[in-house]
Write a protein that holds these residues in place. Structure first.
Motif, PDB file in Angstrom:
ATOM      1  N   LEU A 168      72.994  38.537  34.409  1.00 23.08           N
ATOM      2  CA  LEU A 168      74.130  38.525  33.480  1.00 23.08           C
ATOM      3  C   LEU A 168      74.280  37.139  32.852  1.00 23.08           C
ATOM      4  O   LEU A 168      74.447  37.019  31.636  1.00 23.08           O
ATOM      5  CB  LEU A 168      75.417  38.926  34.201  1.00 23.08           C
ATOM      6  CG  LEU A 168      76.693  38.889  33.367  1.00 23.08           C
ATOM      7  CD1 LEU A 168      76.632  39.912  32.232  1.00 23.08           C
ATOM      8  CD2 LEU A 168      77.912  39.155  34.247  1.00 23.08           C
ATOM      9  N   ALA A 169      74.199  36.099  33.671  1.00 23.75           N
ATOM     10  CA  ALA A 169      74.308  34.728  33.161  1.00 23.75           C
ATOM     11  C   ALA A 169      73.175  34.392  32.204  1.00 23.75           C
ATOM     12  O   ALA A 169      73.331  33.574  31.303  1.00 23.75           O
ATOM     13  CB  ALA A 169      74.320  33.740  34.321  1.00 23.75           C
ATOM     14  N   ASN A 170      72.028  35.054  32.384  1.00 18.09           N
ATOM     15  CA  ASN A 170      70.865  34.838  31.526  1.00 18.09           C
ATOM     16  C   ASN A 170      70.858  35.784  30.323  1.00 18.09           C
ATOM     17  O   ASN A 170      69.886  35.841  29.583  1.00 18.09           O
ATOM     18  CB  ASN A 170      69.585  35.000  32.348  1.00 18.09           C
ATOM     19  CG  ASN A 170      68.423  34.254  31.777  1.00 18.09           C
ATOM     20  OD1 ASN A 170      68.587  33.172  31.241  1.00 18.09           O
ATOM     21  ND2 ASN A 170      67.237  34.821  31.882  1.00 18.09           N
ATOM     22  N   LYS A 171      71.939  36.555  30.173  1.00 18.15           N
ATOM     23  CA  LYS A 171      72.117  37.492  29.060  1.00 18.15           C
ATOM     24  C   LYS A 171      71.056  38.584  29.026  1.00 18.15           C
ATOM     25  O   LYS A 171      70.676  39.072  27.966  1.00 18.15           O
ATOM     26  CB  LYS A 171      72.175  36.752  27.730  1.00 18.15           C
ATOM     27  CG  LYS A 171      73.351  35.809  27.644  1.00 18.15           C
ATOM     28  CD  LYS A 171      73.417  35.120  26.314  1.00 18.15           C
ATOM     29  CE  LYS A 171      74.692  34.442  26.119  1.00 18.15           C
ATOM     30  NZ  LYS A 171      74.983  33.158  26.317  1.00 18.15           N
ATOM     31  N   GLN A 172      70.597  39.004  30.187  1.00 18.49           N
ATOM     32  CA  GLN A 172      69.649  40.107  30.306  1.00 18.49           C
ATOM     33  C   GLN A 172      70.452  41.326  30.755  1.00 18.49           C
ATOM     34  O   GLN A 172      70.363  41.773  31.903  1.00 18.49           O
ATOM     35  CB  GLN A 172      68.556  39.764  31.319  1.00 18.49           C
ATOM     36  CG  GLN A 172      67.673  38.614  30.882  1.00 18.49           C
ATOM     37  CD  GLN A 172      66.687  38.256  31.968  1.00 18.49           C
ATOM     38  OE1 GLN A 172      67.055  37.763  33.023  1.00 18.49           O
ATOM     39  NE2 GLN A 172      65.406  38.511  31.701  1.00 18.49           N
ATOM     40  N   LEU A 193      82.854  44.317  38.355  1.00 22.61           N
ATOM     41  CA  LEU A 193      83.129  43.336  37.300  1.00 22.61           C
ATOM     42  C   LEU A 193      81.860  43.001  36.521  1.00 22.61           C
ATOM     43  O   LEU A 193      81.878  42.932  35.288  1.00 22.61           O
ATOM     44  CB  LEU A 193      83.737  42.067  37.901  1.00 22.61           C
ATOM     45  CG  LEU A 193      84.083  40.956  36.924  1.00 22.61           C
ATOM     46  CD1 LEU A 193      85.160  41.418  35.950  1.00 22.61           C
ATOM     47  CD2 LEU A 193      84.549  39.727  37.679  1.00 22.61           C
ATOM     48  N   ILE A 194      80.759  42.816  37.229  1.00 20.17           N
ATOM     49  CA  ILE A 194      79.484  42.514  36.573  1.00 20.17           C
ATOM     50  C   ILE A 194      79.048  43.691  35.700  1.00 20.17           C
ATOM     51  O   ILE A 194      78.607  43.513  34.560  1.00 20.17           O
ATOM     52  CB  ILE A 194      78.404  42.162  37.611  1.00 20.17           C
ATOM     53  CG1 ILE A 194      78.761  40.859  38.334  1.00 20.17           C
ATOM     54  CG2 ILE A 194      77.033  42.061  36.967  1.00 20.17           C
ATOM     55  CD1 ILE A 194      77.942  40.603  39.591  1.00 20.17           C
ATOM     56  N   LYS A 195      79.183  44.899  36.237  1.00 17.02           N
ATOM     57  CA  LYS A 195      78.813  46.115  35.487  1.00 17.02           C
ATOM     58  C   LYS A 195      79.639  46.219  34.196  1.00 17.02           C
ATOM     59  O   LYS A 195      79.104  46.505  33.124  1.00 17.02           O
ATOM     60  CB  LYS A 195      79.017  47.354  36.362  1.00 17.02           C
ATOM     61  CG  LYS A 195      78.554  48.637  35.758  1.00 17.02           C
ATOM     62  CD  LYS A 195      77.061  48.750  35.796  1.00 17.02           C
ATOM     63  CE  LYS A 195      76.631  50.170  35.528  1.00 17.02           C
ATOM     64  NZ  LYS A 195      75.200  50.308  35.463  1.00 17.02           N
ATOM     65  N   ALA A 196      80.953  45.952  34.303  1.00 13.50           N
ATOM     66  CA  ALA A 196      81.825  45.988  33.139  1.00 13.50           C
ATOM     67  C   ALA A 196      81.419  44.920  32.121  1.00 13.50           C
ATOM     68  O   ALA A 196      81.414  45.169  30.904  1.00 13.50           O
ATOM     69  CB  ALA A 196      83.280  45.806  33.548  1.00 13.50           C
ATOM     70  N   SER A 197      81.066  43.732  32.602  1.00  7.62           N
ATOM     71  CA  SER A 197      80.640  42.653  31.704  1.00  7.62           C
ATOM     72  C   SER A 197      79.360  43.021  30.971  1.00  7.62           C
ATOM     73  O   SER A 197      79.202  42.711  29.788  1.00  7.62           O
ATOM     74  CB  SER A 197      80.441  41.366  32.492  1.00  7.62           C
ATOM     75  OG  SER A 197      81.633  40.933  33.064  1.00  7.62           O
ATOM     76  N   CYS A 198      78.443  43.698  31.675  1.00  7.64           N
ATOM     77  CA  CYS A 198      77.206  44.141  31.042  1.00  7.64           C
ATOM     78  C   CYS A 198      77.480  45.157  29.950  1.00  7.64           C
ATOM     79  O   CYS A 198      76.922  45.093  28.854  1.00  7.64           O
ATOM     80  CB  CYS A 198      76.262  44.764  32.077  1.00  7.64           C
ATOM     81  SG  CYS A 198      75.449  43.586  33.126  1.00  7.64           S
ATOM     82  N   CYS A 199      78.356  46.114  30.246  1.00  5.06           N
ATOM     83  CA  CYS A 199      78.704  47.153  29.265  1.00  5.06           C
ATOM     84  C   CYS A 199      79.382  46.543  28.060  1.00  5.06           C
ATOM     85  O   CYS A 199      79.124  46.949  26.917  1.00  5.06           O
ATOM     86  CB  CYS A 199      79.598  48.210  29.921  1.00  5.06           C
ATOM     87  SG  CYS A 199      78.749  49.214  31.147  1.00  5.06           S
ATOM     88  N   GLU A 200      80.258  45.591  28.288  1.00  2.00           N
ATOM     89  CA  GLU A 200      80.985  44.949  27.199  1.00  2.00           C
ATOM     90  C   GLU A 200      80.047  44.137  26.319  1.00  2.00           C
ATOM     91  O   GLU A 200      80.186  44.110  25.102  1.00  2.00           O
ATOM     92  CB  GLU A 200      82.063  44.017  27.772  1.00  2.00           C
ATOM     93  CG  GLU A 200      82.950  43.404  26.731  1.00  2.00           C
ATOM     94  CD  GLU A 200      84.016  42.527  27.356  1.00  2.00           C
ATOM     95  OE1 GLU A 200      84.286  41.454  26.789  1.00  2.00           O
ATOM     96  OE2 GLU A 200      84.573  42.913  28.395  1.00  2.00           O
ATOM     97  N   ALA A 201      79.054  43.493  26.918  1.00  2.00           N
ATOM     98  CA  ALA A 201      78.134  42.658  26.155  1.00  2.00           C
ATOM     99  C   ALA A 201      77.156  43.478  25.319  1.00  2.00           C
ATOM    100  O   ALA A 201      76.671  43.024  24.295  1.00  2.00           O
ATOM    101  CB  ALA A 201      77.351  41.748  27.107  1.00  2.00           C
ATOM    102  N   ASN A 202      76.852  44.691  25.786  1.00  2.00           N
ATOM    103  CA  ASN A 202      75.921  45.555  25.032  1.00  2.00           C
ATOM    104  C   ASN A 202      76.628  46.141  23.890  1.00  2.00           C
ATOM    105  O   ASN A 202      76.993  46.521  23.114  1.00  2.00           O
ATOM    106  CB  ASN A 202      75.341  46.643  25.926  1.00  2.00           C
ATOM    107  CG  ASN A 202      74.113  46.154  26.648  1.00  2.00           C
ATOM    108  OD1 ASN A 202      73.456  45.218  26.225  1.00  2.00           O
ATOM    109  ND2 ASN A 202      73.802  46.770  27.769  1.00  2.00           N
TER     110      ASN A 202
END
Length: 128
Positions: free
Chosen positions: A88-92, A119-128
């Motif tokens: 996530l921090a690496n934007k992958q 929280l990480i899963k939500a951040s990934c979904c939000e970033a996509n």
């Protein structure tokens, strides 16, 4: 980890690695951790500690590479969350989601890590 600590030389390397981590000297901790990992024959505890050092040193890609090399991405929730945080921090984001979807080999309930996973899963979904 117990068998590792019974060897005097390996215990000394482990102690030096932990001391460096506690002093936030992660680059030095990586140096000693790498040696310890080699000498311990890939001890899972050392793999995880080295992954933490890479993460705190900002070497996010190395966390995933290390865990993939030792086939521990789905060993337990600790490895899974650290690898997901690093990707996530690496934007992958896709890789992060894939890591979180892996079936774990060893499961136990940890409310804090389950919350971090969500929280990480939500951040990934939000970033996509």
């Amino acid at each position: 980890m117990n068998s590792l600590l019974q060897n005097v030389a390996l215990k000394r390397l482990y102690d030096i690695m932990i001391e460096n981590m506690q002093a936030n000297m992660f680059k030095d901790a990586v140096f000693f951790g790498d040696k310890l990992l080699t000498l311990s024959g890939g001890n899972l505890g050392v793999v995880y500690l080295l992954g933490q050092c890479y993460y705190h040193n900002g070497d996010f890609k190395k966390v995933h590479s290390l865990f993939s090399k030792h086939k521990v991405l789905n060993h337990n929730i600790n490895f899974q969350v650290l690898a997901a945080k690093a990707t996530l921090a690496n934007k992958q984001y896709d890789l992060c989601s894939n890591i979180l979807d892996l079936q774990l080999e060893n499961t136990y309930f940890n409310r804090k890590l389950e919350g971090a996973k969500c929280l990480i899963k939500a951040s990934c979904c939000e970033a996509n």
